[in-house]
Each structure stands twice: as C-alpha cells, then as structure tokens.
Design a protein around this motif. Structure first.
Motif, short mmCIF file in Angstrom:
data_model
loop_
_atom_site.label_atom_id
_atom_site.label_comp_id
_atom_site.label_asym_id
_atom_site.label_seq_id
_atom_site.Cartn_x
_atom_site.Cartn_y
_atom_site.Cartn_z
N GLY A 89 1.26 3.11 19.34
CA GLY A 89 1.46 2.18 18.24
C GLY A 89 0.41 1.08 18.21
N ALA A 90 0.02 0.59 19.39
CA ALA A 90 -1.00 -0.44 19.46
C ALA A 90 -2.36 0.08 19.01
N ILE A 118 -1.23 -4.89 24.05
CA ILE A 118 -2.16 -3.77 24.15
C ILE A 118 -3.10 -3.75 22.94
N ARG A 119 -2.57 -4.04 21.77
CA ARG A 119 -3.40 -4.05 20.56
C ARG A 119 -4.53 -5.06 20.68
N LEU A 171 -7.15 0.70 30.74
CA LEU A 171 -6.36 0.82 31.97
C LEU A 171 -5.84 -0.52 32.50
N PRO A 172 -6.62 -1.61 32.49
CA PRO A 172 -6.07 -2.89 33.00
C PRO A 172 -4.83 -3.35 32.25
N VAL A 173 -4.86 -3.33 30.92
CA VAL A 173 -3.70 -3.80 30.17
C VAL A 173 -2.55 -2.80 30.25
N MET A 223 -4.86 -11.46 30.75
CA MET A 223 -5.71 -12.47 30.14
C MET A 223 -6.46 -11.91 28.94
N VAL A 224 -7.06 -10.74 29.09
CA VAL A 224 -7.82 -10.17 27.98
C VAL A 224 -6.88 -9.79 26.84
N GLY A 225 -5.73 -9.23 27.18
CA GLY A 225 -4.78 -8.83 26.14
C GLY A 225 -4.22 -10.02 25.39
N ALA A 226 -4.13 -11.17 26.03
CA ALA A 226 -3.55 -12.34 25.39
C ALA A 226 -4.58 -13.11 24.59
#
Length: 294
Positions: A94-95, A157-158, A192-194, A288-291
């Motif tokens: 979905g993301a 994730i998006r 992979l990190p998120v 952090m990157v996802g946020a």
C-alpha cells in the motif's frame, strides 16, 4: 592514531545517556527479582533489586501447567511470525502505491488512509463483520487479520520510499520489469531499514496483544500467551477479592500471586528481548528517514 579527547559537554552527555540506560534496566531487574522472591518478602519489603530469600516456587507452579503455557507460546510465536510477515507485506504494498508519483489516484488513496486514522466504525460493527461476515470466530486468522494493516506504518514506509529516486523505477520499466518485479526486486531491498523498523513495531503489537484472543477465541488450545497471562492475573485477583468465601481466601493465601505475575512476565518478554538486538542497526535509520522524508 591519536586518541581524540572528549569535551566536557560530550562527557556529560555520555554520562547522562549511560545513567539513563542503566535506569531503564531497573524495572526489568525488579521483575526478575520479584519472580524469585517469596510472597511474604514482597508484602513486607515491596519489589527490590535483589530478593531477600530466593525461591523458584512461582516457576514451579507455572510449569505445573506447562502444557498449556507451551501451547500458548506456540500460538503466540505462530501468530507473531505470520502476522508480522503478512502485515509488512500488505503495508509496504500500500505504501508503494502511495509513493509512486506516476499513480494518478495516490492522493485520494492517501486521504482514504488518513481517514482511518481519525475515525473508526465502532466496536460492535467491527465485531459483527469479523464474526458473522468474515467467520473469524475460534480461528487463528482472528488473531492476525484485524491487525494486518496499520495506517501509521503505511505512511512511515511511504515517506521512506519517497527518498528512492524515481529514475530507478523508470530504468527498470525500460528493461521490461513490471510493477511487482520492481517492488520485490528493487524497492523492498532498498527499503530494508524502514521495513525492519515497522516489522519490530508490528511484532511487538502481535506478541503483546490479548484483546483479539479475548474477543474471538473461546478454545483454550488457540489462546495466545498474553491472554493466558491476563486470565491468570484475573483469576488470582478474583480469589483475593472474594471476601465472603473462606475457602478461596485459604487457597489464595497459599498462592504466591505477585511473584507468579512477575514470573509469567519474565517468560513472556523473552523472545522480544532477544529479537531487538538483531533489528537494532535498522531501527534508528528506518524511523528517522521514514519520519523526515516527505
């Protein structure tokens, strides 16, 4: 190679973080200590960092019903594993759709997902749909499907996938790759990190969940570990609160209820404690990157 000296401010920060990290261990140590303490010591001294008199009575009582605990452990491990894999897969798909700039209706889909974070249909309609329409009563799927998709994790994730250059998708399409192949071969490995971070969130949710078992599972062989913990605590509290039943009072006086609660807590948190170190290196980067990325 010369050793770099730390400034006073850096030393203070390291000292503060070290002390804070040690303080986070105190509740866990007190739980272990409580599980090894006698009921009388807990009543007299409260929870301490070291038991006054070490006893394994609580663990012996727990393992008298070891067959049920082992069954509950197996159910929780199965539900957590299957639920985490399926949830990460569904949420990431979905993301990915919402992250694709070429998708015409991605903004409409994003608004639809946001609405689910703000409003819900209520407990009764949700229960009716799960039981009468999806036929999830007394089924393992009842412990998995209701928590399968999470709007917050989907946006996390998006936002991470937005940081992946669109040119990668375009070049893959020029080579003849379809959307599913791009998603599985390119986007998922890069995310992979998120995915590991969200997977940890989801695994914690599935492992700690008892509400779905309480709502949909009547068979004892399908009850997860956390529901067993809740049932045990509720039964002990019931015995203690039955002031009109002298027999119950005598039974409850012989049961180390507080230390049993602590012992069962130790038994239930073990897998999650061992899981976290393997995902720790992905955790901070993915969160952090996802946020931050938008």
């Amino acid at each position: 190679m010369p050793v770099k000296k730390l400034s006073i401010s850096q030393s203070l920060i390291i000292l503060f973080i070290s002390l804070f990290s040690l303080s986070c261990l105190f509740p866990f140590i007190m739980v272990i200590s409580g599980s090894l303490s006698t009921e009388k010591d807990i009543m007299d001294y409260g929870y301490t960092l070291w038991p006054h008199h070490i006893t394994f009575d609580s663990y012996r009582i727990l393992f008298l019903g070891s067959n049920r605990i082992i069954d509950a452990y197996g159910i929780s491990i199965l539900v957590t594993t299957a639920g985490t894999v399926l949830s990460v897969l569904v949420t990431s798909m979905g993301a990915y759709v919402m992250a694709r700039r070429s998708f015409k209706y991605r903004n409409i889909l994003s608004v639809y997902v946001i609405i689910t974070m703000l409003f819900n249909g209520g407990l009764v309609p949700w229960y009716i749909i799960c039981v009468h329409y999806l036929d999830l009563k007394d089924s393992l799927w009842a412990l998995i499907l209701p928590m399968l998709a999470n709007a917050f994790n989907m946006f996390l994730i998006r936002n991470f996938m937005h940081s992946i250059p669109e040119e990668i998708n375009e070049s893959a399409k020029m080579d003849g790759a379809g959307e599913f192949k791009i998603f599985y071969r390119l986007v998922m490995p890069l995310s992979l990190p998120v995915l590991a971070t969200v997977g940890l969130f989801v695994a914690l949710s599935y492992w700690n969940d008892w509400f779905l078992g309480l709502m949909f599972v009547d068979k004892q062989e399908l009850q997860p570990l956390q529901l067993l913990l809740r049932t045990l605590v509720s039964n002990v509290d019931f015995l203690k609160s039955s002031s009109n039943a002298s027999a119950m009072q005598r039974i409850s006086a012989q049961i180390p209820s507080e230390s049993i609660k602590m012992a069962l807590t130790v038994v239930t948190i073990g897998p999650i404690v061992f899981l976290y170190p393997f995902l720790q290196r992905y955790f901070v980067k993915g969160l952090m990157v996802g946020a931050v990325k938008g």
